[in-house]
Write an enzyme that holds these catalytic residues in place. Structure first.
Site, PDB file in Angstrom:
ATOM      1  N   ASP A  33       0.828  -1.205   0.000  1.00  0.00           N
ATOM      2  CA  ASP A  33       0.000   0.000   0.000  1.00  0.00           C
ATOM      3  C   ASP A  33       0.865   1.258   0.000  1.00  0.00           C
ATOM      4  OD1 ASP A  33      -2.369   1.444   0.093  1.00  0.00           O
ATOM      5  OD2 ASP A  33      -3.211   0.260   1.736  1.00  0.00           O
ATOM      6  N   ASP A  58     -10.808   2.023  -3.286  1.00  0.00           N
ATOM      7  CA  ASP A  58     -11.266   1.761  -1.919  1.00  0.00           C
ATOM      8  C   ASP A  58     -12.781   1.771  -1.841  1.00  0.00           C
ATOM      9  OD1 ASP A  58      -8.986   1.224  -0.588  1.00  0.00           O
ATOM     10  OD2 ASP A  58      -8.747   3.199   0.316  1.00  0.00           O
TER      11      ASP A  58
END
Ligand code: GLA
Length: 700
Positions: free
Chosen positions: A431, A496
């Protein structure tokens, strides 16, 4: 000596004229482009650009100051001197798919090397390097990777905009006179300025991409004759790229292709570096984030793993929250050791449990980051990107580590390597949750470009040490998706936002660039955590099923019925996965009246997803036409429909018969007349499987 060079990547051609002096002239570019016979004695005015000596403007990587008055693609200087560049003595070497053009500027003492790859997949890829052949340092202000040309006339630009949770929003605009410029300064590929677009002018429509995860520039410059030059390259901070004598700087790679299929083929056949050499069927994934957030309880996670295995899930990914003292997002990034408060026996029992259930174990890292509240930052406050005297700006409570420092990079490698060696890990979710600001290195100079390269190097080192491990590229969802990072990674977290209604548009956009099997799409809880929208399980499943499928909820919270339904969707996905993820006849239609259609067609089966976003404006949906092989001589029927009873607003008897497989049709009819599908309720969808009827040939 002048020379004409023609390169071809499948149907995409590029013809270049190499002059005695100056940049290679782009003689032709586009579908089936070939060189004109009369170059270099082109019967053009000798007063191009108003100059007494003809200076062509449609050239690769134009430089300024010597009669080209457009946007220069290369510029630099030596303390203000040598600000003009003019290359001579072009040489050409070709090896396999790769052609290298080299020349030098004897006055500025700079060498140039342009490398062009013509891939059979249909992509032309280009990168450019400058070498300082002088005795004093040379500063590069701008170095585009590539230039391409489009015909004169009105030009339509199809591009993307977006933000966190709203990636890949398709936009279209007409270009007028002047310059269209996109500069991205976030230090990652970004959610809002994606370096991929199509440009259509005259007869040509061409897609372009810069394979780079840092700052970028895309410039579309209208030339004096109305044609347009398209330039793509990295964007430098002032003084960032300074070549010592003898040093070379090479750009990232820019790509051009005629359609999405060419980009998909390139990803599949040339870009991806799979463990074992080839892509395995994409494992259905359980990601723990939305089901647990920072609340990790090993027994509960093991029970979730059991439930996941029952559902048919094949990979269990432990997201954020397992390390340091990470109870929320205010601390612990950088402290990559297991949190013994949450996992008194370490992570091995959970990882072994997952593997014993026949699933792969994956784990989340955010290697480039550190929270000021962490042991790492307390020990090494000097390790973050910073500029002396400037404030350290936080984003999600975190700072960025200076990966251009070898000690930092080595430390990160050992921290990750320790976890990957101790545990049976075969997947890393990598990430990167903030943009870069005050990106200064130890000597106070900007390192934005060097940081991006350092990230690639760390990824490559991890891949080399752990060749069986796949990596997912995530950056607050889809903030780092490009061909640069995909050389080192194997899947992207598309967004997301897991709300299926939002995902319709996000996935449609992303799929114009990447093949579906690379794009992560998860079935998450209802109400959705980002939008609070309530959506049926079948709609959530239909929207995610064609991609790299995952589940992102706590499976223990599902009712018995929901579990059975989810299990059956996962079974359907696995059965159809070879077709949905195979190269070949995949399709994605333009949405009409809120109805999205996508799928894949093979010889023995056609799979079509139909999803209705908002309520239709029309009284009737148009018949469903699909881009199938109209020359097929068999009769086909609907072999299956999922869910068995889609949410139709009304359905006629004839439609019932069609959907139950009683009525047959030819593919010519499916292509031209289409199937009269009933109207779906908003926020609902279905999956159709079509099969040829045994012995059902069309006669006559
Ligand atoms: C980012 C990612 C999410 C999740 C969180 C964890 O937002 O995009 O998928 O991993 O970080 O903090």
């Amino acid at each position: 000596m002048t020379q004409v060079l023609t390169l071809r990547a499948a149907a995409l051609g590029l013809a270049l004229g190499l002059p005695e002096r100056g940049m290679p002239e782009i003689l032709a570019f586009g579908r089936d482009a070939a060189a004109p016979e009369f170059w270099p004695e082109a019967p053009r005015s000798s007063r191009i650009n108003g100059m007494d000596e003809a200076v062509p403007s449609a050239v690769l990587l134009p430089t300024g100051g010597l009669g080209f008055f457009g946007w220069p693609a290369i510029s630099g200087h030596r303390e203000g001197r040598d600000f003009l560049l003019d290359f001579t003595g072009w040489s050409v070497t070709t090896e396999g798919e790769e052609t290298v053009l080299e020349a030098r500027d004897p006055v500025a003492e700079i060498g140039i090397r342009i490398t062009i790859s013509a891939s059979p997949t249909g992509l032309l890829s280009m990168r450019t390097a400058l070498t300082n052949q002088g005795a004093a340092p040379y500063t590069i202000d701008r170095l585009m990777a590539a230039s391409f040309v489009l015909p004169a006339g009105e030009a339509r630009l199809d591009y993307f905009t977006g933000m966190w949770g709203r990636e890949f929003q398709s936009r279209s605009t007409l270009l007028s006179d002047g310059l269209w410029l996109q500069e991205s300064r976030r230090g990652r590929t970004s959610h809002d300025r994606f370096p991929f677009f199509f440009l259509a002018a005259g007869e040509e429509r061409i897609g372009f991409h810069l394979g780079w995860s840092g700052n970028h520039v895309i410039a579309i410059d209208r030339l004096d004759d109305g044609r347009r030059l398209v330039h793509l390259g990295a964007l430098f901070e002032p003084g960032e790229i300074r070549l010592a004598p003898g040093e070379t700087h090479e750009s990232p790679v820019a790509h051009a292709g005629l359609d999405s299929a060419a980009f998909h083929a390139f990803v599949r056949e040339e870009l991806m570096d799979w463990p074992g050499g080839a892509m395995r069927p994409r494992p259905v994934t359980l990601n723990t984030w939305e089901g647990n957030y920072f609340d990790h309880r090993p027994e509960d996670l093991m029970a979730q793993a059991d439930a996941a295995a029952d559902l048919g899930i094949e990979r269990f990914v432990l997201d954020d929250g397992w390390f340091g003292r990470r109870d929320d997002d205010t601390s612990s990034l950088g402290d990559w050791f297991i949190d013994r408060r949450k996992y008194p026996d370490g992570l091995k029992p959970l990882a072994d449990h997952v593997v014993a259930r026949g699933m792969e174990f994956g784990i989340w890292f955010e290697p480039e980051m550190v929270n000021p509240r962490s042991e790492l930052h307390a020990a090494h406050p000097d390790w973050v990107l910073q500029v002396k005297g400037r404030p350290l700006l936080l984003s999600r409570n975190q700072l960025v580590l200076d990966l251009t420092r070898q000690d930092v990079s080595d430390h990160l490698f050992s921290s990750l390597a320790a976890v990957l060696s101790d545990l049976p890990v075969s997947y890393v979710k990598w990430d990167m949750n903030r943009d870069l600001t005050h990106a200064g290195g130890a000597d106070g100079r900007a390192v934005t470009t060097a940081q991006t390269r350092a990230v690639y190097r760390l990824m490559a080192r991890i891949r080399q040490a752990f060749p069986h491990v796949e990596i997912e590229s995530c950056a607050s969802g889809g903030g780092r998706i490009d061909f640069g990072v995909l050389r080192h990674t194997h899947r992207v977290w598309t967004s997301d936002c897991t709300d299926a209604l939002e995902r319709l548009e996000i996935q449609r956009g992303a799929r114009r660039f990447l093949p579906p099997e690379i794009l992560g799409a998860h079935i998450s809880a209802s109400p959705n955590h980002q939008t609070h929208r309530r959506l049926t399980l079948s709609f959530r499943a239909v929207v995610a099923l064609a991609y790299h499928l995952g589940v992102e909820l706590n499976p223990l919270t599902l009712s018995g019925d929901e579990r059975a339904e989810l299990k059956s969707w996962i079974e359907t996905h696995k059965r159809l996965r070879p077709l949905l993820h195979a190269p070949g006849r995949q399709f994605l239609l333009e949405p009409v009246d809120g109805r999205h259609v996508w799928g894949a067609a093979a010889d023995e089966r056609i799979v079509a997803f139909v999803a209705q976003g908002p309520q239709m404006v029309g009284e009737q949906p148009p018949p469903l036409t699909l881009p199938v092989d109209a020359g097929d001589k068999r009769r086909w029927r609907v072999a299956a429909i999922h869910p068995a009873k889609p949410d139709f607003i009304r359905i006629s008897e004839g439609q019932e018969r069609l959907l139950s497989g009683e009525l047959t049709f030819s593919l010519a009819a499916l292509r031209q007349a289409g199937l009269p599908l009933p109207m779906l309720r908003p926020e609902s969808g279905l999956l159709l499987e079509l099969e040829p009827v045994e012995g059902g040939h069309i006669h006559g």
